[in-house]
Design a protein around this motif. Structure first.
Motif, PDB file in Angstrom:
ATOM      1  N   ASN A  52       0.843  -1.211   0.000  1.00 17.24           N
ATOM      2  CA  ASN A  52       0.000   0.000   0.000  1.00 17.24           C
ATOM      3  C   ASN A  52       0.868   1.246   0.000  1.00 17.24           C
ATOM      4  O   ASN A  52       1.904   1.254   0.650  1.00 17.24           O
ATOM      5  CB  ASN A  52      -0.851   0.062   1.276  1.00 17.24           C
ATOM      6  N   LEU A  53       0.441   2.261  -0.711  1.00 16.16           N
ATOM      7  CA  LEU A  53       1.128   3.550  -0.650  1.00 16.16           C
ATOM      8  C   LEU A  53       0.127   4.571  -0.125  1.00 16.16           C
ATOM      9  O   LEU A  53      -0.946   4.754  -0.711  1.00 16.16           O
ATOM     10  CB  LEU A  53       1.648   3.956  -2.031  1.00 16.16           C
ATOM     11  N   MET A  54       0.463   5.205   1.010  1.00 12.95           N
ATOM     12  CA  MET A  54      -0.457   6.172   1.610  1.00 12.95           C
ATOM     13  C   MET A  54       0.074   7.575   1.360  1.00 12.95           C
ATOM     14  O   MET A  54       1.265   7.821   1.560  1.00 12.95           O
ATOM     15  CB  MET A  54      -0.531   5.970   3.130  1.00 12.95           C
ATOM     16  N   ILE A  55      -0.822   8.454   0.926  1.00 13.03           N
ATOM     17  CA  ILE A  55      -0.434   9.855   0.748  1.00 13.03           C
ATOM     18  C   ILE A  55      -1.248  10.674   1.750  1.00 13.03           C
ATOM     19  O   ILE A  55      -2.477  10.727   1.672  1.00 13.03           O
ATOM     20  CB  ILE A  55      -0.672  10.312  -0.709  1.00 13.03           C
ATOM     21  N   HIS A  56      -0.552  11.233   2.723  1.00  7.73           N
ATOM     22  CA  HIS A  56      -1.239  11.995   3.770  1.00  7.73           C
ATOM     23  C   HIS A  56      -1.189  13.462   3.361  1.00  7.73           C
ATOM     24  O   HIS A  56      -0.289  14.194   3.764  1.00  7.73           O
ATOM     25  CB  HIS A  56      -0.564  11.762   5.124  1.00  7.73           C
ATOM     26  N   GLY A  57      -2.119  13.864   2.522  1.00 13.19           N
ATOM     27  CA  GLY A  57      -2.144  15.235   2.030  1.00 13.19           C
ATOM     28  C   GLY A  57      -2.711  16.173   3.083  1.00 13.19           C
ATOM     29  O   GLY A  57      -3.316  15.717   4.060  1.00 13.19           O
ATOM     30  N   THR A  58      -2.515  17.485   2.868  1.00 12.57           N
ATOM     31  CA  THR A  58      -3.087  18.427   3.835  1.00 12.57           C
ATOM     32  C   THR A  58      -4.602  18.518   3.660  1.00 12.57           C
ATOM     33  O   THR A  58      -5.327  18.907   4.565  1.00 12.57           O
ATOM     34  CB  THR A  58      -2.485  19.830   3.635  1.00 12.57           C
ATOM     35  N   ARG A  59      -5.073  18.128   2.462  1.00 14.83           N
ATOM     36  CA  ARG A  59      -6.505  18.242   2.206  1.00 14.83           C
ATOM     37  C   ARG A  59      -7.234  16.914   2.390  1.00 14.83           C
ATOM     38  O   ARG A  59      -8.400  16.875   2.768  1.00 14.83           O
ATOM     39  CB  ARG A  59      -6.693  18.736   0.766  1.00 14.83           C
ATOM     40  N   ARG A  60      -6.580  15.825   2.068  1.00 17.63           N
ATOM     41  CA  ARG A  60      -7.203  14.501   2.224  1.00 17.63           C
ATOM     42  C   ARG A  60      -6.158  13.401   2.191  1.00 17.63           C
ATOM     43  O   ARG A  60      -5.021  13.618   1.771  1.00 17.63           O
ATOM     44  CB  ARG A  60      -8.241  14.263   1.131  1.00 17.63           C
ATOM     45  N   GLU A  61      -6.620  12.229   2.668  1.00 17.93           N
ATOM     46  CA  GLU A  61      -5.750  11.053   2.605  1.00 17.93           C
ATOM     47  C   GLU A  61      -6.096  10.259   1.352  1.00 17.93           C
ATOM     48  O   GLU A  61      -7.260  10.095   0.996  1.00 17.93           O
ATOM     49  CB  GLU A  61      -5.995  10.183   3.848  1.00 17.93           C
ATOM     50  N   VAL A  62      -5.061   9.785   0.689  1.00 17.80           N
ATOM     51  CA  VAL A  62      -5.243   8.960  -0.512  1.00 17.80           C
ATOM     52  C   VAL A  62      -4.501   7.652  -0.287  1.00 17.80           C
ATOM     53  O   VAL A  62      -3.354   7.655   0.155  1.00 17.80           O
ATOM     54  CB  VAL A  62      -4.653   9.668  -1.758  1.00 17.80           C
ATOM     55  N   TYR A  67      -7.969   4.937  -3.520  1.00 17.69           N
ATOM     56  CA  TYR A  67      -9.068   4.923  -2.546  1.00 17.69           C
ATOM     57  C   TYR A  67      -9.014   6.183  -1.679  1.00 17.69           C
ATOM     58  O   TYR A  67      -7.954   6.528  -1.150  1.00 17.69           O
ATOM     59  CB  TYR A  67      -8.909   3.644  -1.716  1.00 17.69           C
ATOM     60  N   LEU A  68     -10.166   6.841  -1.568  1.00 12.99           N
ATOM     61  CA  LEU A  68     -10.291   8.027  -0.714  1.00 12.99           C
ATOM     62  C   LEU A  68     -11.181   7.650   0.468  1.00 12.99           C
ATOM     63  O   LEU A  68     -12.413   7.647   0.337  1.00 12.99           O
ATOM     64  CB  LEU A  68     -10.905   9.194  -1.499  1.00 12.99           C
ATOM     65  N   PRO A  69     -10.580   7.291   1.618  1.00 16.60           N
ATOM     66  CA  PRO A  69     -11.392   6.743   2.718  1.00 16.60           C
ATOM     67  C   PRO A  69     -12.420   7.725   3.275  1.00 16.60           C
ATOM     68  O   PRO A  69     -13.523   7.312   3.618  1.00 16.60           O
ATOM     69  CB  PRO A  69     -10.356   6.357   3.784  1.00 16.60           C
ATOM     70  N   ASP A  70     -12.080   9.016   3.347  1.00 14.52           N
ATOM     71  CA  ASP A  70     -13.039   9.955   3.944  1.00 14.52           C
ATOM     72  C   ASP A  70     -14.244  10.188   3.047  1.00 14.52           C
ATOM     73  O   ASP A  70     -15.358  10.379   3.524  1.00 14.52           O
ATOM     74  CB  ASP A  70     -12.353  11.311   4.232  1.00 14.52           C
ATOM     75  N   GLU A  71     -14.013  10.166   1.731  1.00 15.32           N
ATOM     76  CA  GLU A  71     -15.107  10.440   0.789  1.00 15.32           C
ATOM     77  C   GLU A  71     -15.812   9.165   0.341  1.00 15.32           C
ATOM     78  O   GLU A  71     -16.837   9.218  -0.322  1.00 15.32           O
ATOM     79  CB  GLU A  71     -14.575  11.171  -0.447  1.00 15.32           C
ATOM     80  N   ARG A  72     -15.233   8.013   0.692  1.00 18.06           N
ATOM     81  CA  ARG A  72     -15.736   6.695   0.257  1.00 18.06           C
ATOM     82  C   ARG A  72     -15.878   6.612  -1.271  1.00 18.06           C
ATOM     83  O   ARG A  72     -16.883   6.204  -1.832  1.00 18.06           O
ATOM     84  CB  ARG A  72     -17.043   6.360   0.970  1.00 18.06           C
ATOM     85  N   ILE A  73     -14.806   7.100  -1.908  1.00 19.72           N
ATOM     86  CA  ILE A  73     -14.722   7.074  -3.375  1.00 19.72           C
ATOM     87  C   ILE A  73     -13.547   6.189  -3.750  1.00 19.72           C
ATOM     88  O   ILE A  73     -12.515   6.200  -3.067  1.00 19.72           O
ATOM     89  CB  ILE A  73     -14.469   8.504  -3.927  1.00 19.72           C
ATOM     90  N   ALA A  74     -13.670   5.416  -4.827  1.00 19.17           N
ATOM     91  CA  ALA A  74     -12.500   4.694  -5.354  1.00 19.17           C
ATOM     92  C   ALA A  74     -12.442   4.839  -6.863  1.00 19.17           C
ATOM     93  O   ALA A  74     -13.473   4.784  -7.553  1.00 19.17           O
ATOM     94  CB  ALA A  74     -12.547   3.220  -4.975  1.00 19.17           C
ATOM     95  N   PHE A  75     -11.229   5.066  -7.357  1.00 19.27           N
ATOM     96  CA  PHE A  75     -10.959   4.994  -8.797  1.00 19.27           C
ATOM     97  C   PHE A  75     -10.429   3.578  -9.020  1.00 19.27           C
ATOM     98  O   PHE A  75      -9.369   3.214  -8.495  1.00 19.27           O
ATOM     99  CB  PHE A  75      -9.938   6.060  -9.200  1.00 19.27           C
ATOM    100  N   MET A  76     -11.177   2.793  -9.754  1.00 20.11           N
ATOM    101  CA  MET A  76     -10.970   1.337  -9.779  1.00 20.11           C
ATOM    102  C   MET A  76     -10.035   0.847 -10.871  1.00 20.11           C
ATOM    103  O   MET A  76      -9.729  -0.338 -10.924  1.00 20.11           O
ATOM    104  CB  MET A  76     -12.329   0.649  -9.967  1.00 20.11           C
ATOM    105  N   GLY A  77      -9.568   1.724 -11.788  1.00 15.15           N
ATOM    106  CA  GLY A  77      -8.837   1.190 -12.933  1.00 15.15           C
ATOM    107  C   GLY A  77      -9.719   0.154 -13.628  1.00 15.15           C
ATOM    108  O   GLY A  77     -10.960   0.227 -13.541  1.00 15.15           O
ATOM    109  N   ASP A  78      -9.136  -0.841 -14.266  1.00 13.59           N
ATOM    110  CA  ASP A  78      -9.957  -1.795 -15.024  1.00 13.59           C
ATOM    111  C   ASP A  78     -10.436  -2.988 -14.200  1.00 13.59           C
ATOM    112  O   ASP A  78     -10.926  -3.973 -14.759  1.00 13.59           O
ATOM    113  CB  ASP A  78      -9.178  -2.287 -16.257  1.00 13.59           C
ATOM    114  N   LEU A  79     -10.327  -2.898 -12.864  1.00 18.95           N
ATOM    115  CA  LEU A  79     -10.975  -3.945 -12.055  1.00 18.95           C
ATOM    116  C   LEU A  79     -12.489  -3.767 -12.081  1.00 18.95           C
ATOM    117  O   LEU A  79     -13.227  -4.648 -11.669  1.00 18.95           O
ATOM    118  CB  LEU A  79     -10.470  -3.908 -10.611  1.00 18.95           C
ATOM    119  N   LEU A  80     -12.929  -2.606 -12.578  1.00 19.74           N
ATOM    120  CA  LEU A  80     -14.376  -2.393 -12.721  1.00 19.74           C
ATOM    121  C   LEU A  80     -14.694  -1.791 -14.083  1.00 19.74           C
ATOM    122  O   LEU A  80     -14.054  -0.822 -14.515  1.00 19.74           O
ATOM    123  CB  LEU A  80     -14.891  -1.458 -11.614  1.00 19.74           C
TER     124      LEU A  80
END
Ligand SMILES: [Zn+2]
Length: 316
Positions: free
Chosen positions: A171-181, A197-210
């Motif tokens: 996993n690669l975590m990016i702890h931004g000042t605006r949000r975690e990615v 994956y954006l845990p706070d917004e419950r959004i995911a960009f799935m690439g071609d797994l979806l």
């Protein structure tokens, strides 16, 4: 802020500073992309098949987040997700898994050679079928195939391979000042697929797994691992899922993708059991509710042939 427009994609605002770039059916993006403001930096997730479309993605990113430095992430190695890398300035870091970087480096030269040999005939065939076809769904699929082939052909003279310059495992975590990615490494569509994956917004960009409303492409991965990845993502309780292809979806689209793989596996297993040859895959009807999905002839038949091979190897 006014959302920038492009003939290649439509930008959709999913949250403050989070945008999906959804490929237009007549444009040269072909896959979807994402723009995510992490605070002072912006992540661009996937870069389309054509550098021309990617230039507009870069322009839109600069417009939406003008103060930010940009980082690019490639979800997996397929041509339609990486060929826009080259339009990003050399000081823009491009991130992928180590496997994806290796796959781009090894496969792209071969893929490009294959395309140069085969695509001119594929365009001519699709165009002549287009002239004879009456069925509206098939017409739409054929028109989309022609656009896909043209996007590839027209970009060939401009292509310069730009490989990811930062690779990671785990996993690669990016702890931004605006949000975690979170960049989550999964597998199934290919040997290495990244979900953003954006845990706070419950959004995911799935690439071609979806894929949404479109047949996925199963033949460069593993159906078993794909199903496991879908189950894992299902546990995140997501609200909004951006597929690699098709419109923005929701969590129920994960179960549909799971069912799709399962039902094609059943058809392929039955063909093997009944002693039907793989070349009769095209005689199998597309099961509901997938019969309304785009790219039924091309992807459905290729998927069945692939699963047939897997089923007969398991059976022997
Ligand atoms: Zn792909």
């Amino acid at each position: 802020m006014r959302i920038p427009e492009s003939k290649h994609f439509q930008l959709q605002r999913l949250a403050d500073g989070v945008y999906a770039a959804i490929a237009s059916e007549r444009g040269y993006a072909i896959c979807n992309a994402g723009i995510v403001d992490t605070g002072g930096r912006t992540i661009v997730f996937d870069t389309f098949i054509s550098p021309d479309a990617a230039k507009e993605l870069l322009r839109a990113t600069k417009r939406l987040t003008p103060q930010n430095a940009i980082r690019v992430v490639n979800s997996h190695y397929h041509n339609d997700h990486i060929r826009g890398n080259q339009v990003f300035p050399s000081d823009v870091d491009i991130l992928s898994t180590a496997t994806t970087r290796e796959e781009i480096a090894h496969k792209e030269p071969e893929v490009i050679k294959w395309e140069k040999r085969n695509i001119p005939k594929a365009i001519a065939d699709a165009k002549s079928k287009l002239n004879l076809e009456k069925d509206p769904k098939r017409l739409r699929d054929l028109a989309f195939s022609v656009v896909y082939y043209k996007a590839i052909m027209e970009s060939h003279p401009k292509l310069r391979m730009r490989l990811p310059n930062i690779t990671f495992k785990g996993n690669l975590m990016i702890h931004g000042t605006r949000r975690e990615v979170q960049l989550l490494p999964l597998t199934g569509h290919t040997a290495s697929d990244i979900v953003l994956y954006l845990p706070d917004e419950r959004i995911a960009f799935m690439g071609d797994l979806l894929f949404v409303n479109m047949h996925p492409y199963l033949a460069s991965g593993s159906p078993e691992r794909w199903k496991k990845s879908l189950s894992k993502i299902g546990k995140l309780g997501l609200q909004t899922l951006v597929p690699g292809h098709g419109p923005v979806g929701q969590s129920s689209d994960l179960s549909l993708m799971f069912q799709y793989i399962q039902s094609l596996e059943t058809i392929a297993r039955n063909m093997v059991k009944m002693g039907m040859p793989a070349k009769e895959a095209h005689l199998q009807p597309v099961p509901q509710p997938f019969d309304t999905w785009m790219m039924s002839e091309d992807h459905f038949i290729a998927n069945l042939e692939f699963l047939y091979k897997e089923a007969s190897q398991k059976g022997s």
